[in-house]
Design an enzyme around this catalytic site. Structure first.
Site, mmCIF file in Angstrom:
data_model
loop_
_atom_site.group_PDB
_atom_site.id
_atom_site.type_symbol
_atom_site.label_atom_id
_atom_site.label_comp_id
_atom_site.label_asym_id
_atom_site.label_seq_id
_atom_site.Cartn_x
_atom_site.Cartn_y
_atom_site.Cartn_z
ATOM 1 N N GLU B 210 0.856 -1.188 0.000
ATOM 2 C CA GLU B 210 0.000 0.000 0.000
ATOM 3 C C GLU B 210 0.886 1.229 0.000
ATOM 4 O O GLU B 210 2.114 1.115 0.108
ATOM 5 C CB GLU B 210 -0.935 -0.013 1.219
ATOM 6 C CG GLU B 210 -0.205 0.023 2.554
ATOM 7 C CD GLU B 210 -1.132 -0.238 3.751
ATOM 8 O OE1 GLU B 210 -2.146 -0.935 3.571
ATOM 9 O OE2 GLU B 210 -0.834 0.258 4.833
ATOM 10 N N HIS B 249 -3.953 3.231 8.339
ATOM 11 C CA HIS B 249 -2.709 2.689 8.903
ATOM 12 C C HIS B 249 -1.714 3.808 9.172
ATOM 13 O O HIS B 249 -1.577 4.728 8.362
ATOM 14 C CB HIS B 249 -2.053 1.708 7.918
ATOM 15 C CG HIS B 249 -2.763 0.397 7.824
ATOM 16 N ND1 HIS B 249 -2.695 -0.378 6.687
ATOM 17 C CD2 HIS B 249 -3.531 -0.273 8.696
ATOM 18 C CE1 HIS B 249 -3.408 -1.480 6.887
ATOM 19 N NE2 HIS B 249 -3.925 -1.435 8.095
#
Lengths: 381, 294
Positions: B210, B249
């Site tokens: 990511e 995150h």
């Protein structure tokens, strides 16, 4: 959490670092009084936490108190790189002869704090790194050893500066490391670090970013953590509700569980010709209220034409998600279309609840995305 | 088998008396994991799901031979729990806890490097080995089946999504490792690629990445530099992520020019690693590249 320049300087000043004489205000008239009190040329600095502030017009020099007041009047209430200016810092103009650079930051790859020093400051450090790498020194800190003045002196020696400058620069570097440790900072940066005509080292600009996960060790920032000038109004609401929400510029609302899955859902919407309106991660094991509030928040963006919900239930229960969606739609003023993909724990019950409420539920994210784009009129099929 | 967890893993659950610890201890036991002990300070002498609870990790090691730990302790106490496990000689520590301060992670990672321990996480779903039926994590076990694909991922639910596609397509997993969504994690793609290289069960690798950091760029570099012998396919989440915004995150943030999806995709493509545009494409990319099965 990014601190304002004036907050960073206040902290650094407490640690004995040289900082320019300055005061903040939200009132242009007071800016004039402050400048008059300094009795010489001043600089007016918009307090916005964004890089490239100077180039964007956020730093103005003024030779008279009146000019300072005028500059402050222009800045307060304006936007710098789309961030609203509420506070200006008025500082005595520094009589600087040299601009250097010093920072302590977290190196993700090395899993260590790194001290970064350069004799070339006041410019983008990345540019210095690529154009003149010999003007940058890096020191990765062993957590058990730490980084004291002796270690800093050893590092700065490489620049071959005068004895006085070596000592001055080393003290600054060691201080930055102490501040980084004491405040759980992921960045403490002086760019530029000014050397004045008297040979003193002064923090001309300062940035501190505090690790958000360490706020519990710094209760003085707990309230502060809720106020971010860079937040959009809906991001501010989300922050107060404890929701991980980021606004994008599209019109298809996104709700999901797990950051990676939500990002993948945004990407899929864009790949299929839509434009994602937001990122919203409801996290693991979400309760009804979290889902309801999240859905309402996403739908409250006027541009949103439809909402795609993507849930992969493990500890998150699909029946609870369905309940939250139904309650959210009942509580909403405007009935925007919703398509749901859910799979995992209690998915049959969740699908039954949604179907009975007339909400489309699909077993995979591609179909759900296609259907949502169709019913929200974004993509003609 | 050269694995992080295997049939020899004797697991201690730190924080077993909390809701999460209890729930996942039961789930791990059901999957087949050898959960030998739980630890909660001050609660020694109890049992949870038939597992004896001790007050300290050294007791769990001495009495039950624990060699692997999974941590469900809240963030402000988790670093102490990790240090306790490392000091007790635990060789694999899986940290499920999220929101651990970076400074604390840096400190316990430095200790793990001195003691030669493996740290998985923090902020991760853990590790599952469907071949040996060992789960040291929180993932739903039923979406995995024994096979030849190793998965390494920075995400949780997105990993389940892709693992489920792989399983549905008739393939299976040799191991699946959630490396964690934090900026500071010890076990990264490069270390895992090194482990998978010599793992006889693993015939192909999936890297689920990511935005944020350089983990994917480093993996691409490693694959190119070492002429990696097994097929690797990748997915990158966050092509639509704006700069300077944390995408859930702690580690998923584009800073300046660092950490963009574009940079990661380009790095993979330059290293000959195909990048799926949709999670569901991964299994076909694998099938096109895996050796023909007997």
């Amino acid at each position: 959490m990014k601190l304002f320049e004036y907050e960073a300087k206040e902290i650094l000043g407490r640690y004995g670092l040289g900082i320019p004489a300055g005061r903040v205000t939200m009132d242009p008239a007071e800016a004039e009084t402050i400048a008059a009190g300094f009795g010489g040329p001043v600089v007016i600095k918009a307090q916005v936490q964004v890089s490239g502030r100077g180039k964007a017009g956020g730093i103005v020099f003024a030779d008279s108190p009146q000019a300072a007041g005028d500059a402050a009047a222009k800045l307060v209430g304006s936007r710098i790189k789309d961030i609203p200016v509420e506070i200006v810092l008025i500082e005595e103009k520094l009589d600087l002869v040299d601009q250097l650079y010093a920072s302590v930051t977290v190196d993700r790859q090395e899993r260590k704090f790194v001290v970064l020093l350069s004799t070339s400051g006041g410019v983008d450090i990345e540019e210095v790194a690529s154009a003149t790498p010999d003007k940058i020194l890096r020191h990765w800190v062993e957590p058990t050893t730490g980084f004291d003045v002796a270690a800093a002196r050893n590092m700065v020696k490489e620049f071959g500066l005068s004895e006085g400058d070596t000592e001055g620069f080393a003290k600054v570097a060691a201080t930055l490391y102490t501040v980084a440790m004491d405040f759980d900072a992921e960045l403490v940066e002086l760019n530029p670090l000014a050397k004045t005509s008297t040979g003193a080292f002064v923090a001309a600009d300062a940035r501190i970013i505090i690790d958000e996960n360490a706020i519990f060790r710094h209760p003085e920032f707990e309230q502060r953590d809720m106020v971010r000038t860079e937040d959009t109004p809906r991001e501010a609401v989300a922050r107060r509700q404890g929701l991980a929400y980021v606004e994008l510029d599209g019109n298809i609302g996104i709700v999901g569980n797990g950051a990676g899955l939500v990002m993948a859902t945004m990407d899929l919407v864009n790949l299929y010709g839509g434009r994602a309106a937001n990122f919203l991660d409801i996290g693991g094991g979400a309760k009804v209220d979290v889902i309801k509030n999240g859905l309402l928040l996403v739908m409250s963006k006027p541009e949103v034409k439809g909402v795609l919900v993507n849930i992969l239930g493990g500890i998150t229960r699909c029946d609870i998600v369905a309940d939250g969606i139904i309650q959210g739609l009942e509580a909403s003023w405007e009935k925007k279309p919703v398509a749901v993909r859910m799979m995992g724990t209690n998915e049959e019950e969740g699908a039954r609840l949604l179907s009975e409420a007339g909400i489309g539920v699909y077993p995979d994210m591609e179909t759900a995305t296609e259907q949502l784009l169709k019913i929200s009129g974004e993509v003609k099929s | 088998m050269n694995s992080i967890i295997d049939a020899g893993s004797r697991v201690v659950v730190q924080g077993i008396t909390g809701n999460e610890g209890r729930f996942h201890a039961q789930s791990m036991l059901r999957y087949g994991t050898n959960v030998v002990a739980g630890v909660t300070p001050g609660k020694g002498g109890q049992e949870v799901e038939g597992v004896p609870v001790y007050g300290t990790v050294p007791q769990a090691v001495a009495e039950r031979g624990a060699n692997t730990s999974i941590i469900f302790v809240p963030a402000r106490f988790a670093p102490d729990a990790v240090h306790e496990a490392l000091d007790a000689g635990i060789k694999t520590v899986v940290i499920i806890t999220e929101m651990v301060p970076q400074k604390d992670s840096i400190e316990f990672i430095a200790k793990a490097e001195r003691t030669g321990a493996v740290i998985v996480g923090p902020n991760c779903p853990g590790v599952i080995n469907p071949v040996d039926r060992v789960k040291v994590g929180i993932m739903p076990g039923h979406i995995f089946q024994a096979g030849n694909v190793a998965i390494a991922s920075r995400s949780g639910t997105l990993t389940y999504e892709i693992a489920w596609h792989i399983t549905s397509s008739g393939l299976g997993q040799s191991i699946c490792v959630g490396i964690g969504g934090d900026a500071i994690v010890w076990l990264d793609f490069v270390k895992l690629l090194e482990m998978f290289r010599n793992d006889a069960e693993t015939k192909g690798v999936v890297l689920i990445g990511e935005v944020g950091g350089k983990a994917e760029e480093m993996a691409a570099q490693y694959i190119a530099d070492t002429r990696y012998p097994k097929p690797v396919v990748a997915y990158i989440a966050g092509r639509a992520a704006p700069p300077e915004k944390r995408m859930g995150h702690a580690g998923a943030i584009v800073m300046g020019n660092v950490g963009t999806a574009r940079s990661k995709v380009d790095a993979y493509l330059a290293a000959g690693v195909p990048v799926a545009e949709r999670p569901s494409e991964i299994s076909q990319l694998l099938k096109d590249r895996l050796p023909v099965r007997a």
